[in-house]
Enzyme design. Structure first.
Site, PDB file in Angstrom:
ATOM      1  N   GLY A 261      14.428  24.737  61.752  1.00 49.00           N
ATOM      2  CA  GLY A 261      13.221  25.449  61.340  1.00 49.00           C
ATOM      3  C   GLY A 261      12.219  25.632  62.457  1.00 49.00           C
ATOM      4  O   GLY A 261      12.521  25.447  63.626  1.00 49.00           O
TER       5      GLY A 261
ATOM      6  N   GLY B 206      14.666  33.011  69.386  1.00 46.67           N
ATOM      7  CA  GLY B 206      15.987  32.453  69.725  1.00 46.67           C
ATOM      8  C   GLY B 206      16.815  32.277  68.462  1.00 46.67           C
ATOM      9  O   GLY B 206      17.983  32.688  68.377  1.00 46.67           O
ATOM     10  N   HIS B 207      16.213  31.656  67.441  1.00 46.95           N
ATOM     11  CA  HIS B 207      16.905  31.512  66.152  1.00 46.95           C
ATOM     12  C   HIS B 207      17.234  32.892  65.566  1.00 46.95           C
ATOM     13  O   HIS B 207      18.320  33.114  65.037  1.00 46.95           O
ATOM     14  CB  HIS B 207      16.021  30.773  65.139  1.00 46.95           C
ATOM     15  CG  HIS B 207      15.640  29.374  65.518  1.00 46.95           C
ATOM     16  ND1 HIS B 207      14.360  29.030  65.866  1.00 46.95           N
ATOM     17  CD2 HIS B 207      16.360  28.233  65.587  1.00 46.95           C
ATOM     18  CE1 HIS B 207      14.305  27.732  66.132  1.00 46.95           C
ATOM     19  NE2 HIS B 207      15.506  27.220  65.973  1.00 46.95           N
TER      20      HIS B 207
ATOM     21  N   ASP C 182      21.262  24.941  73.751  1.00 44.78           N
ATOM     22  CA  ASP C 182      21.746  23.567  73.617  1.00 44.78           C
ATOM     23  C   ASP C 182      23.225  23.578  74.026  1.00 44.78           C
ATOM     24  O   ASP C 182      24.111  23.474  73.179  1.00 44.78           O
ATOM     25  CB  ASP C 182      21.544  23.087  72.178  1.00 44.78           C
ATOM     26  CG  ASP C 182      20.081  23.104  71.794  1.00 44.78           C
ATOM     27  OD1 ASP C 182      19.383  22.142  72.089  1.00 44.78           O
ATOM     28  OD2 ASP C 182      19.616  24.124  71.234  1.00 44.78           O
TER      29      ASP C 182
ATOM     30  N   SER D  64      11.717  27.409  72.382  1.00 45.21           N
ATOM     31  CA  SER D  64      12.054  26.154  71.703  1.00 45.21           C
ATOM     32  C   SER D  64      10.934  25.828  70.724  1.00 45.21           C
ATOM     33  O   SER D  64       9.764  26.048  71.031  1.00 45.21           O
ATOM     34  CB  SER D  64      12.166  25.028  72.736  1.00 45.21           C
ATOM     35  OG  SER D  64      12.154  23.770  72.094  1.00 45.21           O
ATOM     36  N   SER D  65      11.316  25.300  69.562  1.00 41.43           N
ATOM     37  CA  SER D  65      10.290  24.882  68.595  1.00 41.43           C
ATOM     38  C   SER D  65       9.362  23.856  69.228  1.00 41.43           C
ATOM     39  O   SER D  65       8.170  23.800  68.934  1.00 41.43           O
ATOM     40  CB  SER D  65      10.952  24.276  67.356  1.00 41.43           C
ATOM     41  OG  SER D  65      11.928  25.160  66.852  1.00 41.43           O
TER      42      SER D  65
ATOM     43  N   VAL E 209      17.437  32.900  74.554  1.00 42.13           N
ATOM     44  CA  VAL E 209      16.313  33.834  74.486  1.00 42.13           C
ATOM     45  C   VAL E 209      15.109  33.146  75.141  1.00 42.13           C
ATOM     46  O   VAL E 209      14.814  31.982  74.847  1.00 42.13           O
ATOM     47  CB  VAL E 209      16.003  34.229  73.030  1.00 42.13           C
ATOM     48  CG1 VAL E 209      14.778  35.131  72.964  1.00 42.13           C
ATOM     49  CG2 VAL E 209      17.213  34.912  72.407  1.00 42.13           C
TER      50      VAL E 209
HETATM   51  P1  AMP Z   1      17.164  24.014  66.467  1.00 40.88           P
HETATM   52  O1  AMP Z   1      16.337  24.571  65.364  1.00 40.88           O
HETATM   53  O2  AMP Z   1      16.392  23.635  67.674  1.00 40.88           O
HETATM   54  O3  AMP Z   1      18.102  22.915  65.983  1.00 40.88           O
HETATM   55  O4  AMP Z   1      18.119  25.196  66.934  1.00 40.88           O
HETATM   56  C1  AMP Z   1      18.968  25.837  66.032  1.00 40.88           C
HETATM   57  C2  AMP Z   1      19.906  26.734  66.798  1.00 40.88           C
HETATM   58  O5  AMP Z   1      19.150  27.711  67.506  1.00 40.88           O
HETATM   59  C3  AMP Z   1      20.746  25.986  67.839  1.00 40.88           C
HETATM   60  O6  AMP Z   1      22.065  26.493  67.850  1.00 40.88           O
HETATM   61  C4  AMP Z   1      20.020  26.293  69.127  1.00 40.88           C
HETATM   62  O7  AMP Z   1      20.847  26.233  70.274  1.00 40.88           O
HETATM   63  C5  AMP Z   1      19.555  27.712  68.864  1.00 40.88           C
HETATM   64  N1  AMP Z   1      18.431  28.044  69.744  1.00 40.88           N
HETATM   65  C6  AMP Z   1      17.282  27.345  69.891  1.00 40.88           C
HETATM   66  N2  AMP Z   1      16.505  27.912  70.847  1.00 40.88           N
HETATM   67  C7  AMP Z   1      17.190  28.990  71.298  1.00 40.88           C
HETATM   68  C8  AMP Z   1      16.918  29.985  72.302  1.00 40.88           C
HETATM   69  N3  AMP Z   1      15.798  29.986  73.017  1.00 40.88           N
HETATM   70  N4  AMP Z   1      17.851  30.944  72.499  1.00 40.88           N
HETATM   71  C9  AMP Z   1      19.010  30.953  71.782  1.00 40.88           C
HETATM   72  N5  AMP Z   1      19.313  30.040  70.842  1.00 40.88           N
HETATM   73  C10 AMP Z   1      18.426  29.081  70.596  1.00 40.88           C
END
Ligand code: AMP
Length: 288
Positions: A33, A38-39, A153, A188-189, A179
């Site tokens: 969330g 990116g998400h 990641d 990043s969150s 992204v």
């Molecule tokens: P998270 O919410 O941080 O667990 O991320 C969920 C998914 O989104 C994971 O597969 C991350 O690798 C992807 N993600 C997070 N940030 C980015 C980004 N800047 N660009 C591409 N994918 C991302």
């Protein structure tokens, strides 16, 4: 299709069973969330490839160590629902901890040896088992044909690919490019924790990776030399405390004697409160 927000495993499964029995293909995007572009890029990719898209939002306690930010991980379900719907998500599964782990800690976990122990795993030894366990559980709930993970990641993506191969999980894992903000900082969150000064310093991670790539372009194949270039860049920025810089084989994530073929440069650093990670890829063609 309008977005449905579902909080139970049973209802999610019922909806997706129905879709599958109609012959529809399910794409799945797991997240924690506080969604950003990116998400959204993962969700758009899933919407392009599949008939139905399920995304999950679950801040998974299993992947946080005690001293980490589980309790105040940023959350904004209302904004997340808007972004998810705009990005083509049909079903947003938002279970709480009790729904996912009724009766407390799970006794069954999934761990991917070796690949989980270095880099991120050295600093966060329980992290990838927590990720592998929740992703396995979510795969079992969603039954997706394809699942989408960000290269942001990169080690997580490698762990999931290996887990899916080792356990013959019937899902195609799709890695999606990172992204970035305009100044190069990977979205990043956890960037929301940065104060303005730290935010201004944070793009040094991408610049250091770029310097590593430039060294490779100029013929460097010694990983130690490439790491030295990246480390030098990070050391120039007092607000950024390097955890590791690495130049590794993209498949094994091990440091080879010589960089060749598909490689990845990776950096992790503490920038004030958040620990930020970033990486870039390159292909090195042997000269002889
Ligand atoms: P998270 O919410 O941080 O667990 O991320 C969920 C998914 O989104 C994971 O597969 C991350 O690798 C992807 N993600 C997070 N940030 C980015 C980004 N800047 N660009 C591409 N994918 C991302």
């Amino acid at each position: 299709m309008a977005l449905d927000i579902i909080t139970t495993i049973d209802e999610t499964r019922r909806r997706l069973d129905e879709a599958r029995s109609d012959g529809l293909r399910v794409g799945f995007v797991p997240t924690m969330g506080f969604l950003h572009d990116g998400h959204a890029s993962l969700m758009r990719a899933a919407a392009g490839d599949n008939d139905v898209v399920m995304a999950s939002i679950f801040v998974n306690p299993l992947q946080f160590a005690e001293e980490e930010d589980l309790d105040d991980y940023p959350r904004d379900l209302e904004a997340d629902a808007v972004l998810a719907e705009e990005s083509g998500v049909d079903i947003l599964c938002v279970p709480d901890v009790e729904e996912m782990y009724p009766g407390g800690p799970v006794l069954t976990t999934v761990s991917v040896e070796e690949i989980s122990s270095r880099w991120e795993g050295a600093t966060r030894p329980t992290h990838f088992a927590g990720v592998a366990t929740v992703v396995t559980k979510l795969f079992n709930i969603a039954g997706p044909s394809r699942a989408y993970f960000g290269e942001k990641d990169f080690q997580q993506l490698a762990v999931i690919r290996r887990m899916v191969a080792d356990l013959s999980i019937p899902v195609e894992v799709i890695g999606c490019p990172i992204v970035r903000e305009q100044d190069g900082l990977a979205m990043s969150s956890r960037n929301s924790y940065l104060d303005p000064e730290q935010r201004a310093a944070a793009p040094v991670l991408r610049r250091a990776l770029g310097a590593g790539l430039a060294a490779i372009d100029h013929g460097a194949t010694d990983p130690v030399a490439v790491v030295r270039v990246m480390t030098g860049f990070i050391k120039e920025e007092p607000l950024v405390e390097l955890d590791y810089a690495a130049a590794v084989d993209a498949a094994t994530l091990e440091t080879p004697d010589q960089l060749t073929g598909e490689i990845r440069l990776m950096i992790a650093a503490q920038v004030g409160r958040p620990r930020l990670i970033d990486n870039v890829g390159a292909t090195i063609t042997p000269t002889s």
